[in-house]
Design a protein around this motif. Sequence first.
Motif, PDB file in Angstrom:
ATOM      1  N   TYR A   1       1.280  -1.137   0.077  1.00  0.00           N
ATOM      2  CA  TYR A   1       0.167   0.004  -0.051  1.00  0.00           C
ATOM      3  C   TYR A   1       0.627   1.507   0.000  1.00  0.00           C
ATOM      4  O   TYR A   1       0.609   1.982  -0.715  1.00  0.00           O
ATOM      5  CB  TYR A   1      -1.226  -0.260   0.758  1.00  0.00           C
ATOM      6  CG  TYR A   1      -1.958  -0.944   0.508  1.00  0.00           C
ATOM      7  CD1 TYR A   1      -2.052  -2.227   0.709  1.00  0.00           C
ATOM      8  CD2 TYR A   1      -2.936  -0.217   0.671  1.00  0.00           C
ATOM      9  CE1 TYR A   1      -3.259  -2.909   0.547  1.00  0.00           C
ATOM     10  CE2 TYR A   1      -4.604  -1.035   0.085  1.00  0.00           C
ATOM     11  CZ  TYR A   1      -4.268  -2.079   0.153  1.00  0.00           C
ATOM     12  OH  TYR A   1      -5.863  -3.468  -0.051  1.00  0.00           O
TER      13      TYR A   1
ATOM     14  N   LYS B   1       0.494   4.857  -3.096  1.00  0.00           N
ATOM     15  CA  LYS B   1       0.715   6.600  -3.406  1.00  0.00           C
ATOM     16  C   LYS B   1       1.618   7.235  -4.555  1.00  0.00           C
ATOM     17  O   LYS B   1       1.271   8.212  -4.935  1.00  0.00           O
ATOM     18  CB  LYS B   1       1.371   6.765  -1.210  1.00  0.00           C
ATOM     19  CG  LYS B   1       1.022   6.369  -0.501  1.00  0.00           C
ATOM     20  CD  LYS B   1       1.497   6.384   0.837  1.00  0.00           C
ATOM     21  CE  LYS B   1       1.086   5.905   1.871  1.00  0.00           C
ATOM     22  NZ  LYS B   1       1.401   5.992   3.538  1.00  0.00           N
TER      23      LYS B   1
ATOM     24  N   MET C   1     -10.540   7.993  -4.475  1.00  0.00           N
ATOM     25  CA  MET C   1     -10.169   7.093  -3.023  1.00  0.00           C
ATOM     26  C   MET C   1     -12.110   6.861  -2.938  1.00  0.00           C
ATOM     27  O   MET C   1     -13.111   7.183  -3.671  1.00  0.00           O
ATOM     28  CB  MET C   1     -10.101   7.662  -1.676  1.00  0.00           C
ATOM     29  CG  MET C   1      -9.894   7.056  -0.630  1.00  0.00           C
ATOM     30  SD  MET C   1      -8.915   8.060   0.763  1.00  0.00           S
ATOM     31  CE  MET C   1     -10.097   7.549   1.849  1.00  0.00           C
TER      32      MET C   1
ATOM     33  N   TYR D   1      -6.953   4.384  -3.817  1.00  0.00           N
ATOM     34  CA  TYR D   1      -6.678   3.748  -2.433  1.00  0.00           C
ATOM     35  C   TYR D   1      -7.860   3.094  -1.551  1.00  0.00           C
ATOM     36  O   TYR D   1      -9.826   4.095  -2.009  1.00  0.00           O
ATOM     37  CB  TYR D   1      -5.744   5.007  -1.018  1.00  0.00           C
ATOM     38  CG  TYR D   1      -6.285   4.704  -0.093  1.00  0.00           C
ATOM     39  CD1 TYR D   1      -5.111   3.333   1.126  1.00  0.00           C
ATOM     40  CD2 TYR D   1      -7.114   5.690   1.090  1.00  0.00           C
ATOM     41  CE1 TYR D   1      -5.991   3.394   1.710  1.00  0.00           C
ATOM     42  CE2 TYR D   1      -7.849   4.860   2.351  1.00  0.00           C
ATOM     43  CZ  TYR D   1      -6.286   3.219   3.043  1.00  0.00           C
ATOM     44  OH  TYR D   1      -6.604   3.458   4.025  1.00  0.00           O
TER      45      TYR D   1
ATOM     46  N   PRO E   1      -9.894   1.859   1.913  1.00  0.00           N
ATOM     47  CA  PRO E   1      -9.970   1.590   3.999  1.00  0.00           C
ATOM     48  C   PRO E   1     -10.078   0.238   3.968  1.00  0.00           C
ATOM     49  O   PRO E   1      -9.729  -1.152   4.201  1.00  0.00           O
ATOM     50  CB  PRO E   1     -11.147   1.911   4.751  1.00  0.00           C
ATOM     51  CG  PRO E   1     -10.900   4.036   3.347  1.00  0.00           C
ATOM     52  CD  PRO E   1     -10.982   3.513   2.067  1.00  0.00           C
TER      53      PRO E   1
ATOM     54  N   HIS F   1      -7.367  -2.044   2.516  1.00  0.00           N
ATOM     55  CA  HIS F   1      -6.583  -1.896   3.719  1.00  0.00           C
ATOM     56  C   HIS F   1      -6.123  -1.994   4.739  1.00  0.00           C
ATOM     57  O   HIS F   1      -6.197  -2.843   6.226  1.00  0.00           O
ATOM     58  CB  HIS F   1      -6.029  -0.136   3.875  1.00  0.00           C
ATOM     59  CG  HIS F   1      -5.297   0.255   4.145  1.00  0.00           C
ATOM     60  ND1 HIS F   1      -4.623   1.837   4.363  1.00  0.00           N
ATOM     61  CD2 HIS F   1      -3.660  -0.479   4.516  1.00  0.00           C
ATOM     62  CE1 HIS F   1      -3.094   1.520   5.429  1.00  0.00           C
ATOM     63  NE2 HIS F   1      -2.608   0.089   4.559  1.00  0.00           N
TER      64      HIS F   1
ATOM     65  N   TYR G   1      -9.094  10.311   9.821  1.00  0.00           N
ATOM     66  CA  TYR G   1      -8.652   9.754   8.871  1.00  0.00           C
ATOM     67  C   TYR G   1      -8.805   9.761   7.263  1.00  0.00           C
ATOM     68  O   TYR G   1      -7.862   9.719   6.671  1.00  0.00           O
ATOM     69  CB  TYR G   1      -9.151   8.569   9.384  1.00  0.00           C
ATOM     70  CG  TYR G   1      -8.666   6.993   8.664  1.00  0.00           C
ATOM     71  CD1 TYR G   1      -6.985   6.565   8.707  1.00  0.00           C
ATOM     72  CD2 TYR G   1      -9.432   6.490   7.739  1.00  0.00           C
ATOM     73  CE1 TYR G   1      -6.374   4.951   8.389  1.00  0.00           C
ATOM     74  CE2 TYR G   1      -8.648   5.540   7.235  1.00  0.00           C
ATOM     75  CZ  TYR G   1      -7.291   5.011   6.947  1.00  0.00           C
ATOM     76  OH  TYR G   1      -7.327   3.831   6.570  1.00  0.00           O
TER      77      TYR G   1
ATOM     78  N   GLN H   1      -6.318  12.570   6.031  1.00  0.00           N
ATOM     79  CA  GLN H   1      -4.792  11.924   5.948  1.00  0.00           C
ATOM     80  C   GLN H   1      -4.675  11.625   4.871  1.00  0.00           C
ATOM     81  O   GLN H   1      -3.618  11.058   4.043  1.00  0.00           O
ATOM     82  CB  GLN H   1      -4.535  11.024   7.457  1.00  0.00           C
ATOM     83  CG  GLN H   1      -3.315  11.317   7.203  1.00  0.00           C
ATOM     84  CD  GLN H   1      -2.927   9.800   8.740  1.00  0.00           C
ATOM     85  OE1 GLN H   1      -3.571   9.792   9.696  1.00  0.00           O
ATOM     86  NE2 GLN H   1      -1.510   9.308   8.443  1.00  0.00           N
ATOM     87  N   LYS H   2      -5.247   9.978   4.771  1.00  0.00           N
ATOM     88  CA  LYS H   2      -5.380   9.196   3.462  1.00  0.00           C
ATOM     89  C   LYS H   2      -5.674  10.048   1.646  1.00  0.00           C
ATOM     90  O   LYS H   2      -4.717   9.700   1.425  1.00  0.00           O
ATOM     91  CB  LYS H   2      -6.433   8.248   3.476  1.00  0.00           C
ATOM     92  CG  LYS H   2      -5.648   7.548   4.624  1.00  0.00           C
ATOM     93  CD  LYS H   2      -5.134   6.323   4.705  1.00  0.00           C
ATOM     94  CE  LYS H   2      -4.063   6.031   5.811  1.00  0.00           C
ATOM     95  NZ  LYS H   2      -3.118   5.557   5.569  1.00  0.00           N
TER      96      LYS H   2
ATOM     97  N   GLU I   1      -2.287  11.437   1.458  1.00  0.00           N
ATOM     98  CA  GLU I   1      -1.118  10.490   1.796  1.00  0.00           C
ATOM     99  C   GLU I   1      -0.735   9.915   0.248  1.00  0.00           C
ATOM    100  O   GLU I   1       0.113  10.014  -0.605  1.00  0.00           O
ATOM    101  CB  GLU I   1      -1.113   9.063   2.515  1.00  0.00           C
ATOM    102  CG  GLU I   1      -0.670   9.862   4.030  1.00  0.00           C
ATOM    103  CD  GLU I   1      -0.656   8.329   4.571  1.00  0.00           C
ATOM    104  OE1 GLU I   1      -0.793   7.058   4.306  1.00  0.00           O
ATOM    105  OE2 GLU I   1      -0.735   8.877   6.105  1.00  0.00           O
ATOM    106  N   TYR I   2      -2.613   9.521  -0.048  1.00  0.00           N
ATOM    107  CA  TYR I   2      -2.186   8.947  -1.663  1.00  0.00           C
ATOM    108  C   TYR I   2      -2.879  10.442  -2.437  1.00  0.00           C
ATOM    109  O   TYR I   2      -3.163   9.043  -4.019  1.00  0.00           O
ATOM    110  CB  TYR I   2      -3.250   8.465  -1.642  1.00  0.00           C
ATOM    111  CG  TYR I   2      -3.132   6.847  -0.765  1.00  0.00           C
ATOM    112  CD1 TYR I   2      -2.526   5.557  -1.241  1.00  0.00           C
ATOM    113  CD2 TYR I   2      -3.563   7.032   0.578  1.00  0.00           C
ATOM    114  CE1 TYR I   2      -2.083   4.733  -0.935  1.00  0.00           C
ATOM    115  CE2 TYR I   2      -3.223   5.575   1.593  1.00  0.00           C
ATOM    116  CZ  TYR I   2      -2.590   4.779   1.063  1.00  0.00           C
ATOM    117  OH  TYR I   2      -1.704   3.208   1.298  1.00  0.00           O
TER     118      TYR I   2
END
Lengths: 449, 352
Positions: free
Chosen positions: A222, A226, A285, A310, A312, A315, A353, A356-357, A360-361
């Motif tokens: 994972y 990114k 996402m 991405y 969740p 993941h 969360y 943040q993702k 990040e992605y």
Amino acid sequence: MSMLNFIFNNPGVFWEATKNNLQQGIPLSLASLFMDYQTKTEKFSQAPGKKLGVFTAGMPAEFLLAFDIFPIFPEAYACMCGQAGITQHLIEHAEGMGYSRDLCSYMKVNVGAMDKKYPCNFGGAPVADCYIASNGVCDTQAKWVENTARKYGRPYFLMDVPSPVSGSDDAKREIDFEYEIAQMHDMIRFLEKVTGKTFDEEKFMGIIAKSQEVCRLYLEIYEYRKRFPSPFYFEITRALMFPQFGMWDLDGAAKYYRNILNDIKKRYNDAPSGKIGKPEKYRLMWEGITLWYNIDFYKYLAKKGAHVVYEPYTHAGAMRREKTATFDETLRVMAKENISNFYTLDLEQRIPYFEQKIDEYSIDGLILHANLSCRPSSTGLQDLKTAIEKSVKIPVLILNCDMDDPRAYAEGQIRTRVDAFIEMIEENKKQKQKQILSGGTGQWQTINK
Amino acid sequence: MKTFAYFDSGHEFPEEIVMAAGFAPMKILGNVHKGTAAADEYLFPYFCPFTRACLTDALENSGKWAGIGFAHGCDATNRHFDVWKAHIKGVPFFWVNTPLKVDKAAQNFYRKELKRFIEKLNKQYSIKIGDKELKDAIVLSNQIKSLMRQLASLRVKKDVPNSDYLKMTIKAVTTPKELLVEELKTMLADWEGRGPLPAGKTPILLTGSDVTFVEYMELLDNAGFRVVRDDLSLGERYFATTIPDSGDPLEALVTYACNIPSPATRVPVDGRLNYLLKALNDTKMDAVVSQHLKFCEVYAIDSVWSVAAIKEKGYNVMHFERDYTPADNQLLTRLEAFKETIQQKGGRHVNA
């Protein structure tokens, strides 16, 4: 029912499944792992003395392995059925048995397939020696497995997972962890009774170490998602997650993920950045379960240059994230991982969360699947949408569909909404670019890593 | 006395703790006659309509409440907590995670949850809930439950319309308890003076999702059914058992929670069925109306098994999914057909 019998009696279903499976684009190495799972399931279901145990998402299946119980994960079979495009008649069969139209389509696929005595490749599951379920993801999983255990007169164990709600403090979490740990001890006693064996702590710790290694490898993949382009999109990761999730062969899963990682590392670390591949035009996402029956939806996104990099959902399943040394520490960490899973985060934790993702992605747009047969995962989506649009300022699309029931998918409407969504992303990107050129940061996201 | 509202999809919430804190506990029940547009801003239309009605109620009335408590009953209660907390401002929220099990681990967990709840209340309202306050609340609660049991037992003998019974149980969870005792006593005198169960009414056991509005009970009466037993939370589950009134009051509440008739969410899995079969046997009737509210997952799933298990014992059972609406003539037709089927089979038919 043996496979040959099944094919003879259901040639249409077999043909449909074969045709659809070939369209998934799943690597042969992964497909062969699934076949291994199915073969072992069938083989062990007929092996004298071999015990089978059904478990649900969020259940620590390592306990089954510690007792040499082969883990059966019916949800995986329902997903595979979805990919194979053969769920509708099974769902209708379950509805004919009394299950309401509004109930979980995974459950109905499995219930229908079991009642029709389909092999696991086609949604069925052998009757197991014990059933362990959790309400951590939803009440349905617990009730589904409970009904199956009742139907076949098999022992049932429920892991009652306390619900993480907004505003919970450390003292509350501590109470929850202790309850989880106490139940793990109860589960050990339950499995001892089922198998007639004594729990072997050392063996369990060995299994946990393998499980942690599988998760470590899986999660490292994972990190590369990114990158630009991502090595895998949702169409693949939704299948890629099963070796770690299903836990039927931890060594095989570790080997598989290690090979993948080696390939990825070679590609991303050794090759000049320009040679890796063409970066995605739009990085998305996805929240919620995938549309198993509709690979075309993702192909349609791809045609527009949009890819889900991405989610969740795939993941979150890798729960053994933390290395542990002792049995007590392991149970405590497992309890923590089980309750504080980021697929079932409370709203106050879920919003940061996601922020943040998204960062990040490097996400350009977010799709929230309001899943008609999964109310728990759909709760709070409206609030999540509002919060993300406000804080991160990217377009958010709520799609009303179903994970395994194609009857809930309206192609015309959905494509119209997707078209509009992509246009919004494009416009949003242009605006941000303009802002950068005029001296502003324009971006919430990190630049190409 | 200030009202402390609670959202509970079963009979999970420990009212006695709120009583001991000096508040009047009030179960949020929504209003079937009002639209749920306010809640639908945050919850999708395919979520339980009762829970959407409850949120609508709370969005409108929370200003009158001292606090809002949630008890874990089903996915709706635990997931919707966050949504309520995000949109209802100025009222403190409390979460009580009632366990789904009744074994030792669950009892230990629940004891800690109750303690935590008491500590939160003490801190929030600068009060001190002691054993005496809890014991007093338990005594009062038991008095109410006892009166309700006496009232409910008259259903099989007296002319107690279904709606009167539901109004009584709704009153029990929405009226300050101090006022309730006298009201129930008056009601008991009234019901005892009534004539016998009317000829032509078929006694039934009503099970499934909670019924929260009287029109539904009237519908059953109109179809010729009298609910003489049930296992609803606005029903027998609320008063079937007594809270132990000696020893540690917190322990008494834990014991009580483990002994109430089991809802569909709980294990052991046969708890609910055993209660239903015992009720059928004790009351000597042979018809069951089982229903679930649309989108009520636990009862919908449980019904597949429980209805088959009850039928297997030779009882007449009808199961259906119902909407959250006060008027449903299609359902009336189906119920009338069920009644005819029972009559043709020679089922028990009071005074006929």
